[in-house]
Design a protein around this motif. Structure first.
Motif, mmCIF file in Angstrom:
data_model
loop_
_atom_site.group_PDB
_atom_site.id
_atom_site.type_symbol
_atom_site.label_atom_id
_atom_site.label_comp_id
_atom_site.label_asym_id
_atom_site.label_seq_id
_atom_site.Cartn_x
_atom_site.Cartn_y
_atom_site.Cartn_z
ATOM 1 N N ASP A 119 75.992 16.374 58.867
ATOM 2 C CA ASP A 119 75.675 17.776 58.622
ATOM 3 C C ASP A 119 75.071 17.946 57.233
ATOM 4 O O ASP A 119 75.347 17.166 56.323
ATOM 5 N N GLY A 120 74.294 19.004 57.085
ATOM 6 C CA GLY A 120 73.744 19.332 55.777
ATOM 7 C C GLY A 120 74.733 20.131 54.963
ATOM 8 O O GLY A 120 75.747 20.614 55.466
ATOM 9 N N GLY A 121 74.439 20.271 53.692
ATOM 10 C CA GLY A 121 75.333 21.018 52.816
ATOM 11 C C GLY A 121 74.565 21.720 51.718
ATOM 12 O O GLY A 121 73.385 22.015 51.858
ATOM 13 N N GLY A 122 75.240 21.951 50.613
ATOM 14 C CA GLY A 122 74.672 22.748 49.545
ATOM 15 C C GLY A 122 73.616 22.028 48.729
ATOM 16 O O GLY A 122 73.564 20.802 48.678
ATOM 17 N N MET A 123 72.771 22.806 48.085
ATOM 18 C CA MET A 123 71.768 22.296 47.155
ATOM 19 C C MET A 123 71.868 23.115 45.873
ATOM 20 O O MET A 123 72.032 24.339 45.910
ATOM 21 N N TYR A 131 70.352 18.520 43.232
ATOM 22 C CA TYR A 131 71.428 17.830 43.945
ATOM 23 C C TYR A 131 71.567 18.436 45.343
ATOM 24 O O TYR A 131 71.363 19.636 45.533
ATOM 25 N N THR A 132 71.943 17.604 46.292
ATOM 26 C CA THR A 132 72.273 18.110 47.621
ATOM 27 C C THR A 132 73.324 17.204 48.241
ATOM 28 O O THR A 132 73.505 16.062 47.830
ATOM 29 N N MET A 133 74.042 17.736 49.211
ATOM 30 C CA MET A 133 75.137 17.012 49.854
ATOM 31 C C MET A 133 74.890 16.907 51.357
ATOM 32 O O MET A 133 74.201 17.733 51.953
ATOM 33 N N THR A 149 76.476 12.769 48.001
ATOM 34 C CA THR A 149 75.605 13.542 47.127
ATOM 35 C C THR A 149 74.368 12.744 46.741
ATOM 36 O O THR A 149 74.453 11.574 46.368
ATOM 37 N N PHE A 150 73.219 13.406 46.849
ATOM 38 C CA PHE A 150 71.926 12.818 46.516
ATOM 39 C C PHE A 150 71.281 13.642 45.405
ATOM 40 O O PHE A 150 71.547 14.844 45.272
ATOM 41 N N ALA A 151 70.430 13.006 44.612
ATOM 42 C CA ALA A 151 69.799 13.695 43.483
ATOM 43 C C ALA A 151 68.334 13.308 43.371
ATOM 44 O O ALA A 151 67.912 12.228 43.823
ATOM 45 N N SER A 152 67.549 14.203 42.743
ATOM 46 C CA SER A 152 66.136 13.948 42.513
ATOM 47 C C SER A 152 65.657 14.810 41.346
ATOM 48 O O SER A 152 66.140 15.927 41.158
ATOM 49 N N THR A 153 64.708 14.291 40.581
ATOM 50 C CA THR A 153 64.085 15.098 39.530
ATOM 51 C C THR A 153 62.908 15.897 40.074
ATOM 52 O O THR A 153 62.361 16.752 39.379
ATOM 53 N N ASP A 154 62.515 15.627 41.310
ATOM 54 C CA ASP A 154 61.423 16.331 41.974
ATOM 55 C C ASP A 154 61.902 16.703 43.368
ATOM 56 O O ASP A 154 62.169 15.835 44.196
ATOM 57 N N ILE A 155 62.038 17.989 43.643
ATOM 58 C CA ILE A 155 62.623 18.428 44.903
ATOM 59 C C ILE A 155 61.837 17.934 46.109
ATOM 60 O O ILE A 155 62.406 17.726 47.193
ATOM 61 N N VAL A 162 73.868 9.332 44.745
ATOM 62 C CA VAL A 162 74.494 9.226 43.422
ATOM 63 C C VAL A 162 76.017 9.222 43.470
ATOM 64 O O VAL A 162 76.649 8.986 42.438
ATOM 65 N N GLY A 163 76.614 9.457 44.634
ATOM 66 C CA GLY A 163 78.060 9.365 44.666
ATOM 67 C C GLY A 163 78.722 10.186 45.756
ATOM 68 O O GLY A 163 78.112 11.052 46.382
ATOM 69 N N GLN A 164 79.980 9.890 45.959
ATOM 70 C CA GLN A 164 80.830 10.591 46.924
ATOM 71 C C GLN A 164 81.710 11.590 46.169
ATOM 72 O O GLN A 164 82.410 11.222 45.225
ATOM 73 N N LEU A 165 81.673 12.851 46.568
ATOM 74 C CA LEU A 165 82.480 13.873 45.892
ATOM 75 C C LEU A 165 83.806 14.141 46.576
ATOM 76 O O LEU A 165 84.715 14.697 45.957
ATOM 77 N N ASN A 166 83.921 13.790 47.851
ATOM 78 C CA ASN A 166 85.144 14.126 48.575
ATOM 79 C C ASN A 166 85.694 12.885 49.262
ATOM 80 O O ASN A 166 85.315 12.544 50.381
ATOM 81 N N TYR A 167 86.611 12.199 48.557
ATOM 82 C CA TYR A 167 87.247 11.009 49.101
ATOM 83 C C TYR A 167 88.386 11.390 50.038
ATOM 84 O O TYR A 167 88.809 12.551 50.100
ATOM 85 N N CYS A 168 88.890 10.413 50.773
ATOM 86 C CA CYS A 168 90.107 10.636 51.552
ATOM 87 C C CYS A 168 91.253 10.945 50.589
ATOM 88 O O CYS A 168 91.241 10.510 49.427
ATOM 89 N N ALA A 169 92.233 11.700 51.060
ATOM 90 C CA ALA A 169 93.316 12.153 50.185
ATOM 91 C C ALA A 169 94.145 11.009 49.620
ATOM 92 O O ALA A 169 94.807 11.173 48.591
ATOM 93 N N ASP A 170 94.100 9.836 50.258
ATOM 94 C CA ASP A 170 94.830 8.686 49.731
ATOM 95 C C ASP A 170 93.991 7.865 48.755
ATOM 96 O O ASP A 170 94.397 6.787 48.326
ATOM 97 N N GLY A 171 92.797 8.375 48.390
ATOM 98 C CA GLY A 171 91.947 7.725 47.399
ATOM 99 C C GLY A 171 90.907 6.790 47.962
ATOM 100 O O GLY A 171 90.022 6.338 47.227
#
Length: 264
Positions: A119-123, A131-133, A149-155, A162-171
């Motif tokens: 699914d898509g998410g916020g930008m 940034y977008t998720m 999460t993905f990032a770009s200097t040019d939309i 660039v990274g995962q913002l929401n890990y499983c609750a056990d880490g």
């Protein structure tokens, strides 16, 4: 008025040139069927919003299940959406100055060949970086979903993970793939086992100027099956501050019991 058919994810932006409030939303009239995205306008943020000719997106043949609107600092608007035709894509596409049509200019954020789709998410934009998720499609699940999460200097340029913002609750990090959208990625054999840290499916990011010098970026997502009466319209939302380290890299989210926003 919205269409008399299932609709969701309304996103409203103000076009300061046309002085109209413009709503992009998802509708079952077009979603999963073609490349159209419904569009509605109003002279007031309170409405009523009236449907106009839908947008015809150029980055895919069939829109999947998420659409959103992003407005840049210069009043340029973009639609962020995912596609159902192969390969499965996440796309950001530039609109005309009046936001009523596509310019045909788009960038592919991410693509994959197989299901289940993401699914898509916020930008949002911070310090010149976009940034977008995107996340596992959990189909109204109670365990939530991740926030890749993905990032770009040019939309309209190249996007980088660039990274995962929401890990499983056990880490643990969720797997890259599950065989079905009914499977909890954090607890493969038990849908009622471990949830994600933030047990919500991301929808968007709210950009909130809280002072002349500071902007707060707030993740928000739907906490499906959280209502006491079982009605989807009564489900709770999760609003979580997006935090950055000193080097501007993103911090994984924390599911705060409460927090305070100081507006100056």
């Amino acid at each position: 008025t919205l269409e008399d058919c299932p609709s969701w994810m309304p996103n409203v932006g103000y076009n300061r040139h046309t002085k109209l409030y413009v709503m992009v939303y998802w509708s079952s009239r077009y979603g999963f069927q073609n490349s159209l995205v419904p569009l509605a306008i109003s002279a007031s943020p309170l409405g009523p919003f009236v449907n106009v000719q839908p947008l015809k997106m150029q980055g895919g043949m069939v829109i999947s299940d998420t659409t959103s609107l992003f407005v840049d600092d210069d009043n340029t608007a973009y639609v962020r959406y995912n596609t159902r035709d192969a390969p499965l894509k996440h796309v950001v596409e530039k609109l005309s100055p009046d936001w009523m049509t596509s310019t045909g200019q788009f960038s592919i954020i991410f693509e994959k060949q197989d299901y289940p789709w993401y699914d898509g998410g916020g930008m949002f934009k911070r310090k010149g970086i976009y940034y977008t998720m995107l996340s596992f499609d959990c189909c109204f699940c109670q365990w939530g979903s991740d926030a890749r999460t993905f990032a770009s200097t040019d939309i309209l340029g190249n996007w980088t993970f660039v990274g995962q913002l929401n890990y499983c609750a056990d880490g643990r990090a969720p797997p890259d793939h599950v065989t079905d959208m009914s499977i909890n990625p954090c607890s493969i054999n038990d849908p009622f086992g471990t949830n994600f840290t933030v047990p919500a499916q991301q929808f968007n990011v709210a950009t909130l100027p809280i002072s002349c010098e500071e902007t707060l970026y707030m993740y928000y997502g739907e906490r499906f099956r959280s209502s006491t009466d079982g009605l989807k319209g009564h489900d709770f939302q999760a609003w979580i501050p997006i935090e950055f380290m000193d080097d501007d890299s993103l911090l994984p989210m924390t599911f705060y019991a409460n927090f305070t926003v100081n507006i100056q």
